[in-house]
Design a protein around this motif. Sequence first.
Motif, PDB file in Angstrom:
ATOM      1  N   UNK A 113     -29.032 -15.505  21.009  1.00 24.16           N
ATOM      2  CA  UNK A 113     -28.180 -14.621  20.209  1.00 24.16           C
ATOM      3  C   UNK A 113     -26.985 -14.120  21.012  1.00 24.16           C
ATOM      4  N   UNK A 114     -27.210 -13.731  22.255  1.00 19.18           N
ATOM      5  CA  UNK A 114     -26.102 -13.248  23.082  1.00 19.18           C
ATOM      6  C   UNK A 114     -25.087 -14.362  23.330  1.00 19.18           C
ATOM      7  N   UNK A 115     -25.549 -15.589  23.465  1.00 21.03           N
ATOM      8  CA  UNK A 115     -24.607 -16.701  23.604  1.00 21.03           C
ATOM      9  C   UNK A 115     -23.792 -16.860  22.324  1.00 21.03           C
ATOM     10  N   UNK A 116     -24.439 -16.730  21.175  1.00 20.24           N
ATOM     11  CA  UNK A 116     -23.725 -16.805  19.895  1.00 20.24           C
ATOM     12  C   UNK A 116     -22.713 -15.671  19.783  1.00 20.24           C
ATOM     13  N   UNK A 117     -23.136 -14.465  20.103  1.00 19.29           N
ATOM     14  CA  UNK A 117     -22.239 -13.308  20.001  1.00 19.29           C
ATOM     15  C   UNK A 117     -21.077 -13.406  20.978  1.00 19.29           C
ATOM     16  N   UNK A 118     -21.292 -14.060  22.095  1.00 16.81           N
ATOM     17  CA  UNK A 118     -20.213 -14.263  23.056  1.00 16.81           C
ATOM     18  C   UNK A 118     -19.059 -15.059  22.476  1.00 16.81           C
ATOM     19  N   UNK A 119     -19.318 -15.816  21.428  1.00 20.00           N
ATOM     20  CA  UNK A 119     -18.248 -16.606  20.819  1.00 20.00           C
ATOM     21  C   UNK A 119     -17.288 -15.761  19.988  1.00 20.00           C
ATOM     22  N   UNK A 120     -17.663 -14.515  19.686  1.00 23.98           N
ATOM     23  CA  UNK A 120     -16.792 -13.661  18.864  1.00 23.98           C
ATOM     24  C   UNK A 120     -16.571 -12.277  19.478  1.00 23.98           C
ATOM     25  N   UNK A 121     -17.173 -12.001  20.613  1.00 22.52           N
ATOM     26  CA  UNK A 121     -17.108 -10.657  21.198  1.00 22.52           C
ATOM     27  C   UNK A 121     -15.690 -10.280  21.626  1.00 22.52           C
ATOM     28  N   UNK A 122     -15.356  -9.029  21.384  1.00 26.91           N
ATOM     29  CA  UNK A 122     -14.089  -8.434  21.806  1.00 26.91           C
ATOM     30  C   UNK A 122     -14.379  -7.566  23.041  1.00 26.91           C
ATOM     31  N   UNK A 123     -13.368  -6.887  23.610  1.00 28.54           N
ATOM     32  CA  UNK A 123     -13.592  -6.102  24.827  1.00 28.54           C
ATOM     33  C   UNK A 123     -14.635  -4.993  24.721  1.00 28.54           C
ATOM     34  N   UNK A 124     -14.829  -4.434  23.534  1.00 27.92           N
ATOM     35  CA  UNK A 124     -15.846  -3.388  23.338  1.00 27.92           C
ATOM     36  C   UNK A 124     -16.836  -3.882  22.296  1.00 27.92           C
ATOM     37  N   UNK A 125     -18.123  -3.866  22.646  1.00 27.35           N
ATOM     38  CA  UNK A 125     -19.130  -4.410  21.733  1.00 27.35           C
ATOM     39  C   UNK A 125     -20.407  -3.588  21.807  1.00 27.35           C
ATOM     40  N   UNK A 126     -20.978  -3.327  20.643  1.00 32.74           N
ATOM     41  CA  UNK A 126     -22.289  -2.690  20.534  1.00 32.74           C
ATOM     42  C   UNK A 126     -23.210  -3.662  19.820  1.00 32.74           C
ATOM     43  N   UNK A 127     -24.389  -3.864  20.395  1.00 38.77           N
ATOM     44  CA  UNK A 127     -25.376  -4.765  19.805  1.00 38.77           C
ATOM     45  C   UNK A 127     -26.685  -3.996  19.718  1.00 38.77           C
ATOM     46  N   UNK A 128     -27.251  -3.972  18.522  1.00 38.50           N
ATOM     47  CA  UNK A 128     -28.521  -3.268  18.337  1.00 38.50           C
ATOM     48  C   UNK A 128     -29.457  -4.159  17.550  1.00 38.50           C
ATOM     49  N   UNK A 129     -30.596  -4.492  18.141  1.00 38.78           N
ATOM     50  CA  UNK A 129     -31.552  -5.334  17.439  1.00 38.78           C
ATOM     51  C   UNK A 129     -32.696  -4.487  16.910  1.00 38.78           C
ATOM     52  N   UNK A 130     -33.236  -4.913  15.791  1.00 35.89           N
ATOM     53  CA  UNK A 130     -34.404  -4.254  15.226  1.00 35.89           C
ATOM     54  C   UNK A 130     -35.159  -5.253  14.357  1.00 35.89           C
ATOM     55  N   UNK A 131     -36.379  -4.900  14.039  1.00 36.32           N
ATOM     56  CA  UNK A 131     -37.214  -5.735  13.195  1.00 36.32           C
ATOM     57  C   UNK A 131     -37.135  -5.197  11.771  1.00 36.32           C
ATOM     58  N   UNK A 132     -36.902  -6.093  10.827  1.00 33.73           N
ATOM     59  CA  UNK A 132     -36.893  -5.703   9.427  1.00 33.73           C
ATOM     60  C   UNK A 132     -37.864  -6.616   8.680  1.00 33.73           C
ATOM     61  N   UNK A 133     -39.044  -6.083   8.425  1.00 29.20           N
ATOM     62  CA  UNK A 133     -40.076  -6.813   7.693  1.00 29.20           C
ATOM     63  C   UNK A 133     -40.369  -8.176   8.316  1.00 29.20           C
ATOM     64  N   UNK A 134     -40.467  -8.197   9.652  1.00 25.94           N
ATOM     65  CA  UNK A 134     -40.816  -9.419  10.368  1.00 25.94           C
ATOM     66  C   UNK A 134     -39.648 -10.322  10.713  1.00 25.94           C
ATOM     67  N   UNK A 135     -38.447  -9.921  10.331  1.00 24.70           N
ATOM     68  CA  UNK A 135     -37.251 -10.693  10.666  1.00 24.70           C
ATOM     69  C   UNK A 135     -36.453  -9.939  11.712  1.00 24.70           C
ATOM     70  N   UNK A 136     -36.028 -10.634  12.754  1.00 23.84           N
ATOM     71  CA  UNK A 136     -35.181 -10.017  13.765  1.00 23.84           C
ATOM     72  C   UNK A 136     -33.783  -9.853  13.176  1.00 23.84           C
ATOM     73  N   UNK A 137     -33.262  -8.636  13.228  1.00 22.02           N
ATOM     74  CA  UNK A 137     -31.931  -8.326  12.724  1.00 22.02           C
ATOM     75  C   UNK A 137     -31.119  -7.742  13.870  1.00 22.02           C
ATOM     76  N   UNK A 138     -29.899  -8.241  14.032  1.00 22.28           N
ATOM     77  CA  UNK A 138     -29.022  -7.759  15.090  1.00 22.28           C
ATOM     78  C   UNK A 138     -27.737  -7.252  14.433  1.00 22.28           C
ATOM     79  N   UNK A 139     -27.464  -5.964  14.613  1.00 24.13           N
ATOM     80  CA  UNK A 139     -26.249  -5.344  14.091  1.00 24.13           C
ATOM     81  C   UNK A 139     -25.223  -5.278  15.208  1.00 24.13           C
ATOM     82  N   UNK A 140     -24.001  -5.727  14.919  1.00 24.89           N
ATOM     83  CA  UNK A 140     -22.965  -5.850  15.940  1.00 24.89           C
ATOM     84  C   UNK A 140     -21.674  -5.201  15.456  1.00 24.89           C
TER      85      UNK A 140
END
Length: 148
Positions: free
Chosen positions: A92-119
């Motif tokens: 996921x971090x490699x994927x996010x690196x393709x669109x990341x800007x100088x300031x980035x917040x990444x927060x992962x959580x579980x939603x009903x058994x699915x990994x969700x990452x809010x960016x």
Amino acid sequence: MNPSQRRWDTDERGFGAGNAAVFAPEMEELAALARRDAWVAEEPEVHLVPHLMAAGVPGLAVEGWNIGDDGVLNVEAVVGAHTTHRDVRRRLWALLGSIAEPATSVREHDHEGTLVVDVVTGVPEGEGPFATHGHALRVRVRRTAVEP
């Protein structure tokens, strides 16, 4: 030490070496920008999706996307069923690196058994050749029997 007080499996201290207050102003700056009206750039399908689709992260595939009513770019991704959580995070971090800007917040959580990452990622005032702007995306990662 009570196992529920441990911060990781071999933690015997139960407390850390300091704090991260030195970084708080940058985190607060991004939070303030994220609250700014019209700060999130329009057309994420033009600005973000091509980079996400071209990222080519082995073991992770972007299967689809849509733009929510709130303007958030929702991305659907898959990993193999037996991929460890640590390897999912690395991919996921490699994927996010393709669109990341100088300031980035990444927060992962579980939603009903699915990994969700809010960016939230963006360019703060005066930190680039363009005016301050940002992007908001939510990546949902599901596991699949077939390795992507």
